[in-house]
Scaffold this motif. Structure first.
Motif, PDB file in Angstrom:
ATOM      1  N   VAL A   3       0.847  -1.204   0.000  1.00  0.00           N
ATOM      2  CA  VAL A   3       0.000   0.000   0.000  1.00  0.00           C
ATOM      3  C   VAL A   3       0.878   1.248   0.000  1.00  0.00           C
ATOM      4  O   VAL A   3       0.639   2.192  -0.762  1.00  0.00           O
ATOM      5  N   GLN A   4       1.926   1.238   0.827  1.00  0.00           N
ATOM      6  CA  GLN A   4       2.815   2.409   0.883  1.00  0.00           C
ATOM      7  C   GLN A   4       3.505   2.644  -0.458  1.00  0.00           C
ATOM      8  O   GLN A   4       3.686   3.773  -0.883  1.00  0.00           O
ATOM      9  N   PHE A   5       3.876   1.549  -1.092  1.00  0.00           N
ATOM     10  CA  PHE A   5       4.540   1.657  -2.401  1.00  0.00           C
ATOM     11  C   PHE A   5       3.609   2.367  -3.391  1.00  0.00           C
ATOM     12  O   PHE A   5       4.021   3.277  -4.116  1.00  0.00           O
ATOM     13  N   ILE A   6       2.339   1.960  -3.401  1.00  0.00           N
ATOM     14  CA  ILE A   6       1.386   2.593  -4.337  1.00  0.00           C
ATOM     15  C   ILE A   6       1.212   4.065  -3.979  1.00  0.00           C
ATOM     16  O   ILE A   6       1.255   4.939  -4.847  1.00  0.00           O
ATOM     17  N   LYS A   7       1.040   4.345  -2.676  1.00  0.00           N
ATOM     18  CA  LYS A   7       0.790   5.729  -2.259  1.00  0.00           C
ATOM     19  C   LYS A   7       1.982   6.638  -2.583  1.00  0.00           C
ATOM     20  O   LYS A   7       1.804   7.790  -2.914  1.00  0.00           O
ATOM     21  N   ARG A   8       3.184   6.075  -2.486  1.00  0.00           N
ATOM     22  CA  ARG A   8       4.389   6.859  -2.813  1.00  0.00           C
ATOM     23  C   ARG A   8       4.501   7.125  -4.313  1.00  0.00           C
ATOM     24  O   ARG A   8       5.067   8.102  -4.738  1.00  0.00           O
ATOM     25  N   SER A   9       3.918   6.198  -5.109  1.00  0.00           N
ATOM     26  CA  SER A   9       4.178   6.242  -6.547  1.00  0.00           C
ATOM     27  C   SER A   9       3.140   6.983  -7.370  1.00  0.00           C
ATOM     28  O   SER A   9       3.400   7.345  -8.516  1.00  0.00           O
ATOM     29  N   CYS A  10       1.915   7.103  -6.853  1.00  0.00           N
ATOM     30  CA  CYS A  10       0.868   7.721  -7.692  1.00  0.00           C
ATOM     31  C   CYS A  10      -0.277   8.255  -6.829  1.00  0.00           C
ATOM     32  O   CYS A  10      -0.295   8.072  -5.614  1.00  0.00           O
ATOM     33  N   ASN A  11      -1.242   8.890  -7.513  1.00  0.00           N
ATOM     34  CA  ASN A  11      -2.386   9.465  -6.782  1.00  0.00           C
ATOM     35  C   ASN A  11      -3.639   8.600  -6.883  1.00  0.00           C
ATOM     36  O   ASN A  11      -4.712   9.036  -6.509  1.00  0.00           O
ATOM     37  N   ILE A  12      -3.503   7.415  -7.423  1.00  0.00           N
ATOM     38  CA  ILE A  12      -4.700   6.562  -7.559  1.00  0.00           C
ATOM     39  C   ILE A  12      -5.094   6.078  -6.151  1.00  0.00           C
ATOM     40  O   ILE A  12      -4.265   5.536  -5.428  1.00  0.00           O
ATOM     41  N   PRO A  13      -6.372   6.297  -5.773  1.00  0.00           N
ATOM     42  CA  PRO A  13      -6.774   5.893  -4.425  1.00  0.00           C
ATOM     43  C   PRO A  13      -6.644   4.378  -4.201  1.00  0.00           C
ATOM     44  O   PRO A  13      -6.874   3.592  -5.119  1.00  0.00           O
ATOM     45  N   VAL A  14      -6.293   4.036  -2.971  1.00  0.00           N
ATOM     46  CA  VAL A  14      -6.125   2.615  -2.615  1.00  0.00           C
ATOM     47  C   VAL A  14      -7.240   2.207  -1.644  1.00  0.00           C
ATOM     48  O   VAL A  14      -7.390   2.793  -0.567  1.00  0.00           O
ATOM     49  N   ILE A  15      -8.005   1.224  -2.064  1.00  0.00           N
ATOM     50  CA  ILE A  15      -9.112   0.723  -1.237  1.00  0.00           C
ATOM     51  C   ILE A  15      -8.785  -0.713  -0.837  1.00  0.00           C
ATOM     52  O   ILE A  15      -8.504  -1.552  -1.701  1.00  0.00           O
ATOM     53  N   LEU A  16      -8.818  -0.969   0.457  1.00  0.00           N
ATOM     54  CA  LEU A  16      -8.540  -2.339   0.909  1.00  0.00           C
ATOM     55  C   LEU A  16      -9.755  -3.223   0.637  1.00  0.00           C
ATOM     56  O   LEU A  16     -10.899  -2.802   0.833  1.00  0.00           O
ATOM     57  N   PHE A  17      -9.460  -4.434   0.194  1.00  0.00           N
ATOM     58  CA  PHE A  17     -10.498  -5.432  -0.103  1.00  0.00           C
ATOM     59  C   PHE A  17     -10.095  -6.674   0.696  1.00  0.00           C
ATOM     60  O   PHE A  17      -9.516  -7.621   0.165  1.00  0.00           O
ATOM     61  N   PRO A  18     -10.367  -6.637   2.006  1.00  0.00           N
ATOM     62  CA  PRO A  18      -9.760  -7.642   2.881  1.00  0.00           C
ATOM     63  C   PRO A  18     -10.470  -8.993   2.835  1.00  0.00           C
ATOM     64  O   PRO A  18     -11.689  -9.075   2.842  1.00  0.00           O
ATOM     65  N   GLY A  19      -9.650 -10.045   2.799  1.00  0.00           N
ATOM     66  CA  GLY A  19     -10.207 -11.401   2.865  1.00  0.00           C
ATOM     67  C   GLY A  19     -10.299 -11.866   4.305  1.00  0.00           C
ATOM     68  O   GLY A  19     -10.908 -12.886   4.592  1.00  0.00           O
ATOM     69  N   SER A  20      -9.670 -11.120   5.214  1.00  0.00           N
ATOM     70  CA  SER A  20      -9.752 -11.474   6.631  1.00  0.00           C
ATOM     71  C   SER A  20      -9.482 -10.214   7.450  1.00  0.00           C
ATOM     72  O   SER A  20      -8.927  -9.238   6.936  1.00  0.00           O
ATOM     73  N   PRO A  21      -9.873 -10.238   8.750  1.00  0.00           N
ATOM     74  CA  PRO A  21      -9.773  -9.014   9.557  1.00  0.00           C
ATOM     75  C   PRO A  21      -8.351  -8.512   9.752  1.00  0.00           C
ATOM     76  O   PRO A  21      -8.166  -7.355  10.123  1.00  0.00           O
ATOM     77  N   ASN A  22      -7.345  -9.364   9.511  1.00  0.00           N
ATOM     78  CA  ASN A  22      -5.982  -8.843   9.717  1.00  0.00           C
ATOM     79  C   ASN A  22      -5.449  -8.088   8.501  1.00  0.00           C
ATOM     80  O   ASN A  22      -4.346  -7.586   8.507  1.00  0.00           O
TER      81      ASN A  22
END
Ligand code: 1GP
Length: 280
Positions: free
Chosen positions: A94-113
């Motif tokens: 997630v940090q890699f994406i946030k550092r590299s571009c402005n495309i929003p990151v939405i978590l799609f979790p398969g488990s609570p962790n």
């Protein structure tokens, strides 16, 4: 001297209060940003394209290329998560994406962790198509404090697994029967119930790598009975199918597997989704 120091202290105190007010206000505005963008886009009939990244299947070097392609193709969102995340790469990814571009990151979790405070938002999934109480509410209770403290924008999502022609990881892990692919009326009623229970998004998923993607007829019928944005994913491998799903009423198309196999598909997929006429 005394009066000056009292004045000085009150200026500091007013400033501190104002900063706190600004932080809270900014945070409140920020925490609605993704949902606002989704609903605004829906109002205008603007379709969105989301690339699903499974943190287990990427590393810094292939992510770099993927992000470059995504920026170039004007991808609208990154979804990050997987039914099983074995590696410890979620935060870094997630940090890699946030550092590299402005495309929003939405978590799609398969488990609570699978919660990363570095993302922009979290699909707070309740498996409304199944009858597994743990995935309807149980895991949410256990993870509620962590989710709340994360500061993420929370997107309550009615998650519906549709039979994709063969067992997928999500159908196995969820231990819940998917909605049969031809039972449009069950899908309609499930989505309606989810919306009336307060879900802000409906996500219909045939599961990653599904043999058969969700039919346009099912998408059409579900889209006709709900107001909230409709996300469609699972087994979409051709831009034409992405386009037809959008025409049928999907608001967001999610593709993971096909792009893992051929990252260059991003451009065609995004172009197909964005070519659906916008309401003016
Ligand atoms: C899976 O909807 C997503 O949960 C995407 O599916 O990997 O088959 O594109 P694919």
């Amino acid at each position: 001297m005394g009066a000056i120091s009292v004045l000085f202290e009150s200026i500091i105190s007013v400033r501190a209060n104002f900063c706190t007010f600004l932080q809270v206000t900014n945070r409140q505005e920020m925490t609605k940003a993704i949902y606002q963008s989704l609903t605004e886009r829906k109002k205008q009939h603007k379709k969105s394209f989301a690339v699903l990244i499974d943190p287990d299947k990427v590393n810094d070097s292939n992510m770099k290329k993927l992000i470059e392609l995504a920026v170039d193709a004007r991808v609208d969102y990154f979804l990050v998560g997987g039914s099983l995340v074995i590696s410890n790469y979620l935060d870094e990814c997630v940090q890699f994406i946030k550092r590299s571009c402005n495309i929003p990151v939405i978590l799609f979790p398969g488990s609570p962790n699978q919660v990363s405070k570095y993302a922009d938002a979290l699909l707070y999934l309740s498996l409304i198509s199944g009858r597994n109480a743990d995935l309807l509410i149980g895991q949410h209770v256990v993870s509620a404090p962590v989710v709340k403290q994360s500061g993420l924008e929370i997107l309550p999502t009615g998650y519906m697994v549709i039979d994709g022609g063969a067992p997928t990881t999500v159908s196995y892990i969820s231990n819940a029967t998917p909605i049969p692919a031809d039972k449009n009326e069950i899908a309609m009623c499930t989505a309606m119930a989810g919306e009336m229970l307060g879900m802000k998004l409906i996500y219909m998923d045939a599961g990653s790598g599904a043999k058969l993607a969700i039919t346009e007829e099912m998408i059409r019928q579900v889209a006709n009975v709900i107001e909230v944005p409709l996300i469609i994913g699972g087994g979409i491998i051709e831009p034409e199918k992405a386009y037809l799903n959008c025409k049928a009423g999907a608001d967001v198309i999610v593709v993971g597997n096909a792009i893992e196999k051929d990252p260059n598909l991003i451009k065609e997929m995004a172009a197909a989704v964005h070519s659906v006429p916008v309401k003016v």
